[in-house]
Design a protein around this motif. Structure first.
Motif, mmCIF file in Angstrom:
data_model
loop_
_atom_site.group_PDB
_atom_site.id
_atom_site.type_symbol
_atom_site.label_atom_id
_atom_site.label_comp_id
_atom_site.label_asym_id
_atom_site.label_seq_id
_atom_site.Cartn_x
_atom_site.Cartn_y
_atom_site.Cartn_z
ATOM 1 N N GLU A 315 -4.144 11.545 10.165
ATOM 2 C CA GLU A 315 -5.495 11.251 9.683
ATOM 3 C C GLU A 315 -5.420 10.980 8.189
ATOM 4 N N TRP A 316 -6.267 10.057 7.705
ATOM 5 C CA TRP A 316 -6.330 9.791 6.273
ATOM 6 C C TRP A 316 -7.721 9.281 5.920
ATOM 7 N N ASN A 317 -8.053 9.376 4.622
ATOM 8 C CA ASN A 317 -9.369 8.931 4.174
ATOM 9 C C ASN A 317 -9.279 7.534 3.563
ATOM 10 N N THR A 318 -10.441 6.969 3.245
ATOM 11 C CA THR A 318 -10.530 5.655 2.599
ATOM 12 C C THR A 318 -11.221 5.834 1.253
ATOM 13 N N PRO A 319 -10.477 5.908 0.154
ATOM 14 C CA PRO A 319 -11.086 6.137 -1.155
ATOM 15 C C PRO A 319 -11.945 4.951 -1.600
ATOM 16 N N ASP A 320 -12.947 5.258 -2.405
ATOM 17 C CA ASP A 320 -13.796 4.224 -3.005
ATOM 18 C C ASP A 320 -13.345 3.864 -4.415
ATOM 19 N N GLY A 321 -12.242 4.449 -4.856
ATOM 20 C CA GLY A 321 -11.724 4.201 -6.193
ATOM 21 C C GLY A 321 -10.611 5.179 -6.487
ATOM 22 N N GLY A 322 -10.167 5.176 -7.737
ATOM 23 C CA GLY A 322 -9.156 6.126 -8.158
ATOM 24 C C GLY A 322 -7.746 5.688 -7.846
ATOM 25 N N MET A 323 -6.867 6.681 -7.596
ATOM 26 C CA MET A 323 -5.437 6.425 -7.504
ATOM 27 C C MET A 323 -4.774 7.050 -6.280
ATOM 28 N N PHE A 324 -5.540 7.794 -5.468
ATOM 29 C CA PHE A 324 -4.917 8.596 -4.419
ATOM 30 C C PHE A 324 -5.646 8.468 -3.088
ATOM 31 N N LEU A 325 -4.893 8.717 -2.021
ATOM 32 C CA LEU A 325 -5.515 9.005 -0.728
ATOM 33 C C LEU A 325 -4.816 10.205 -0.110
ATOM 34 N N TRP A 326 -5.471 10.813 0.860
ATOM 35 C CA TRP A 326 -5.098 12.123 1.401
ATOM 36 C C TRP A 326 -4.780 11.978 2.876
ATOM 37 N N VAL A 327 -3.652 12.505 3.271
ATOM 38 C CA VAL A 327 -3.165 12.360 4.647
ATOM 39 C C VAL A 327 -2.992 13.736 5.261
ATOM 40 N N ARG A 328 -3.337 13.837 6.544
ATOM 41 C CA ARG A 328 -3.087 15.066 7.297
ATOM 42 C C ARG A 328 -2.187 14.748 8.475
ATOM 43 N N LEU A 329 -1.078 15.470 8.539
ATOM 44 C CA LEU A 329 -0.124 15.303 9.628
ATOM 45 C C LEU A 329 -0.641 15.977 10.897
#
Length: 394
Positions: A315-329
């Motif tokens: 699973e991962w998110n869709t950022p609206d800006g910035g430098m990072f995205l977050w993933v869950r295994l």
């Protein structure tokens, strides 16, 4: 033999997990999604060259001399004029990077054993800045919109054990990339005021939106109840080590005294060079080029994840800006254990556990998309997918 006795606070200091991982990425052939570094492509080298010449020619002696601890007045005025609420330049303190702002806040607001609140997860550098003051750090549960207000009330404490402050990153948060919604911001400021809880608002990424600016800052809604931290690192260059904080006038003198004790002042040469660079609306022309670059790279990473991770249960998110995205295994996987296999496959990331004050989720990891090319992003995500498959097989 000389015996050195370390202060108790020194025992609380720990190396940055990210800095240690960055050493791994120096190996030839490693594609790194680990660092929280801006893209060097965005550094305005030519503009700095011209600004530097003007500073040295027109104001060289003053630029190289000791200076006021508050910061160069013209820069403080620029900061005050460009914030979306009324700010007196005398409330602006120029810091040696926004990281110093966190250190100053910790020094004047935290006693040993003080309770402080942070998001789940939160910025690792803040945890490092707070730790030497020996606080009790409590995590406020968070969702896609931001902090959960019921959790905030539960974690607040009471009486002498009431939280001293709540540290939050509303815009394109490091590490998750999430943005606090308008409704949650309004509710958080109202709840914090009700509880008498100060907010420390950290906003190094707020100008890096892709399509739509984020909602107005928390501090704009209750200036007397917040300290606001900002940075020039992400819109100009981190090597300048220029940040700032905006504080209520009642707190400002103590923050200034902590600054004086730390380094006397942030380099006046750097401050003057930035003022020269900013003349003529430079940021209005420059920052959109950063947004465009980062949006393109973020899109490439999201596309690569969609393609390469099919059937793997991530699973991962869709950022609206910035430098990072977050993933869950998937369940049963651990990002710390996955990292060596990923490095063997030629790609690096930061395990998410480092960003939790407590009860870390071992399945999480942070990916930065801004320093890799689109080609490297596709290659690196494919390598990460292969490492996950290898790990899953045991």
């Amino acid at each position: 033999m000389t015996t050195w006795t370390l202060a108790r606070r020194a025992q609380k200091m720990n190396p940055s997990v990210i800095r240690e991982i960055l050493k791994i990425t120096e190996k030839p052939g490693i594609i790194s999604f680990a660092g929280g570094l801006p893209s060097p492509k965005t550094f305005p080298v030519e503009a700095f060259d011209q600004a530097s010449q003007r500073v040295l020619q027109n104001d060289g002696a003053a630029a190289l001399q000791y200076a006021a601890s508050e910061g160069f007045l013209a820069l403080r005025e620029h900061v005050a004029q460009n914030l979306p609420w009324e700010v007196d330049p005398d409330q602006v303190l120029i810091t040696t990077g926004s990281q110093q702002g966190l250190d100053l806040v910790a020094k004047i607001l935290i006693d040993s054993g003080s309770r402080i609140l942070v998001e789940t997860p939160t910025y690792l550098g803040a945890l490092q800045a707070f730790a030497p003051m020996e606080p009790v750090v409590a995590s406020v549960a968070s969702d896609a919109e931001g902090p959960d207000l019921n959790s905030l009330s539960q974690q607040m404490g009471s009486g002498a054990n009431a939280a001293r402050f709540f540290y939050v990153l509303p815009n394109f948060q490091n590490p998750t990339g999430r943005t606090m919604s308008e409704a949650r911001r309004a509710a958080l400021v109202e709840k914090a005021a009700e509880l008498g809880l100060p907010l420390i608002e950290d906003n190094p990424y707020g100008d890096l939106w892709f399509d739509t600016p984020p909602p107005k800052p928390l501090t704009a809604r209750n200036p007397d109840g917040c300290i606001y931290l900002g940075s020039f690192s992400k819109v100009l260059a981190p090597g300048l080590r220029l940040g700032f904080l905006v504080a209520p006038k009642t707190l400002y003198p103590k923050l200034l005294q902590a600054k004086q004790a730390a380094d006397l002042h942030t380099p006046g040469y750097n401050q003057r060079m930035v003022v020269e660079t900013l003349k003529g609306g430079f940021l209005e022309r420059h920052v959109p080029t950063i947004r465009s670059l980062y949006k393109n790279q973020c899109t490439a990473m999201l596309q690569a994840l969609d393609t390469e991770m099919q059937g793997l249960g991530l699973e991962w998110n869709t950022p609206d800006g910035g430098m990072f995205l977050w993933v869950r295994l998937p369940d049963g996987m651990n990002a710390v254990e996955l990292l060596p296999k990923a490095v063997d496959a030629g790609v690096a990331f930061v395990p998410g556990a480092a960003f939790y004050a407590d009860n870390a989720d071992p399945r999480t990891l942070r990916l930065s998309f801004v320093t890799a090319s689109v080609e490297q992003i596709h290659t690196g995500i494919a390598a990460l997918a292969q490492a996950i498959r290898t790990f899953a097989k045991g």
